[in-house]
Motif scaffolding. Sequence first.
Motif, short mmCIF file in Angstrom:
data_model
loop_
_atom_site.label_atom_id
_atom_site.label_comp_id
_atom_site.label_asym_id
_atom_site.label_seq_id
_atom_site.Cartn_x
_atom_site.Cartn_y
_atom_site.Cartn_z
N GLY A 1 -53.36 53.73 -39.57
CA GLY A 1 -52.89 53.98 -40.94
C GLY A 1 -53.90 53.72 -41.88
N ASP A 2 -53.30 53.75 -43.01
CA ASP A 2 -54.39 53.37 -44.29
C ASP A 2 -54.85 51.86 -44.34
OD1 ASP A 2 -53.76 56.05 -45.09
OD2 ASP A 2 -52.27 55.39 -46.64
N LYS A 3 -54.30 51.02 -43.88
CA LYS A 3 -54.67 49.57 -43.84
C LYS A 3 -54.84 49.08 -42.50
CE LYS A 3 -52.53 48.55 -48.21
NZ LYS A 3 -51.34 47.50 -48.90
N GLY A 4 -54.96 50.01 -41.30
CA GLY A 4 -55.08 49.74 -40.11
C GLY A 4 -56.76 49.31 -39.71
N ALA A 5 -56.93 48.93 -38.29
CA ALA A 5 -58.29 48.43 -37.96
C ALA A 5 -59.16 49.59 -38.07
CB ALA A 5 -58.08 47.88 -36.63
N ARG A 6 -58.86 50.77 -37.50
CA ARG A 6 -59.75 52.13 -37.80
C ARG A 6 -60.33 52.44 -38.98
NH1 ARG A 6 -56.98 55.48 -33.14
NH2 ARG A 6 -58.45 54.93 -31.36
N GLN A 7 -59.32 52.30 -40.22
CA GLN A 7 -59.54 52.65 -41.63
C GLN A 7 -60.65 51.36 -41.97
OE1 GLN A 7 -59.19 55.64 -42.81
NE2 GLN A 7 -60.60 54.60 -44.78
N GLN B 1 -65.30 50.77 -22.63
CA GLN B 1 -65.19 51.75 -23.62
C GLN B 1 -63.90 52.33 -23.43
OE1 GLN B 1 -68.78 53.84 -24.53
NE2 GLN B 1 -69.70 52.00 -25.37
N ILE B 2 -63.03 52.71 -24.36
CA ILE B 2 -61.82 53.34 -24.03
C ILE B 2 -61.16 53.77 -25.34
CG2 ILE B 2 -60.43 51.08 -24.42
CD1 ILE B 2 -58.50 52.43 -22.45
N GLU B 3 -60.57 55.01 -25.59
CA GLU B 3 -60.03 55.49 -26.68
C GLU B 3 -58.71 54.43 -26.97
OE1 GLU B 3 -57.61 59.10 -28.59
OE2 GLU B 3 -59.18 59.64 -26.90
N LEU B 4 -58.82 53.57 -28.03
CA LEU B 4 -57.70 52.60 -28.06
C LEU B 4 -56.46 53.48 -28.64
CD1 LEU B 4 -59.68 49.90 -30.04
CD2 LEU B 4 -59.03 50.08 -27.46
N THR B 5 -55.43 53.02 -28.16
CA THR B 5 -54.05 53.56 -28.56
C THR B 5 -53.07 52.30 -28.68
OG1 THR B 5 -53.17 53.70 -26.32
CG2 THR B 5 -54.31 55.58 -27.07
N ASP B 6 -51.88 52.68 -29.60
CA ASP B 6 -51.27 51.50 -29.82
C ASP B 6 -50.62 51.15 -28.39
OD1 ASP B 6 -51.06 51.62 -32.40
OD2 ASP B 6 -49.87 53.64 -32.54
N LYS B 7 -50.28 51.91 -27.32
CA LYS B 7 -49.69 51.23 -26.37
C LYS B 7 -50.63 50.45 -25.47
CE LYS B 7 -47.70 53.01 -21.89
NZ LYS B 7 -47.36 54.23 -21.15
#
Length: 439
Positions: free
Chosen positions: A69-75, A3-9
């Motif tokens: 983003g509005d169409k990203g995985a988190r949304q 488990q990790i706080e996902l970041t772009d990097k």
Amino acid sequence: MPQIELTDKFCQSAKATCGRKVDYFDTLVKGLVLRASAGGTKSWYLVYGPPAKRQWLKLGFYPEIPLGGDKGARQRARDARAKVGDGGDPVSDKKSLASSQTVAHLVENYIKRHASTKRSGDEIARRLRKNVSGRDADGEKLEKSSAGCICDVKLSELHRRDITKAIDAVKDRGAHVEANRLFEDVRAMIRWARGRGDLDQNLVEGMRKPTETVERDRVLTHDEIKTMWGALARADMRESTRRVIRLCLVTAQRVGEVCGMTAEELDLDGALWALPPTRSKNKREHAVPLSPMAVKIIRDQLADVKALAERKGRAIPAFVFPGPGAQAPVTGAAVAKAIKREEIAKRGKATILGVEPWTSHDLRRSAATHMEELGISPFIIGHVLNHVSATKASITSRVYARYEYMKEKREALELWADRVARIVSNSAEIVPLGSMDAS
């Protein structure tokens, strides 16, 4: 199950550190998972439901679908969780949609959401509808659709052999260039659908283009230009099409860019055509100096367009070369068809307007070749043609050097237009550029 706080990097560098795959669970959005496979593929999933009935909803692939983003995985994950909270089952819904969606639906969705944003969007739409779906934008069957259309194939059942069937039908009718372009269109569409999660596999991975094409090197000689120019006046085509062909030769510009010319782009008093970035192939503004011959061709065309509009009682169209109905410009494909219609075969030898078969792009190549023959620098010819490889090849020319070589381009195109005038009027003695001052 890290488990990790996902970041772009992190997403960019995520790997399967052990085994075939590793799932990284996001700590910010419950159930969001980035799956990294040993092969380097990264996929987004939403995991929901009780342990005994755990569901894995595939959201798409990274980086086609970004993290935020509005169409990203988190949304997307939040939206899907909201449906679960309302009693829905996104996995079941996705399966039902896949079983109901057909290739025809995919084609229209791709055209609307992606292809329409491209400069060549109309041509992509035409190829996909004619050769893959066989349906128009309203879902009606096209009269002249290809025999290889796969419109009714369900996305859930789509196979590589279906794609092969559609492309082979084009190749079998001898349209090898069209088959290659269709393959590229289908490949882009499949990759787009996979990136969105509409398809779970890249069905075209490993497939080769249907035909190995040889780069054309056709250059019309002076005698061929003279013959073609003379026969053009008697050709069975619209006068506006004849003018497009002449301008392609005289200006050395691409047929699609000539066809889409608008009155707003022109300064005929200043003898200049300013092609905007939205219409140039390399997305860079391109200033084309117009020779007196080119200006006359355009003025004659504008006069005819105005006269026709007045006879029809309608507004003068913005396009210099309007197509039927004047709602859009004539297309490069229409010009190509008009040229092809002039092809005749006699004793096994084909000719177009009295010379060996040629295309509109061959006229551009011919102009460039003959300009070099006149002693014009290949570097200046590159600027005339708007070739990035010649004009913006280094960081210096891209960022710092802003000189556009207008004087040199104008001299080159006027010299070439003068040469064309001599060719078509039986006075085609070659005078190299270095000898002009002595004449």
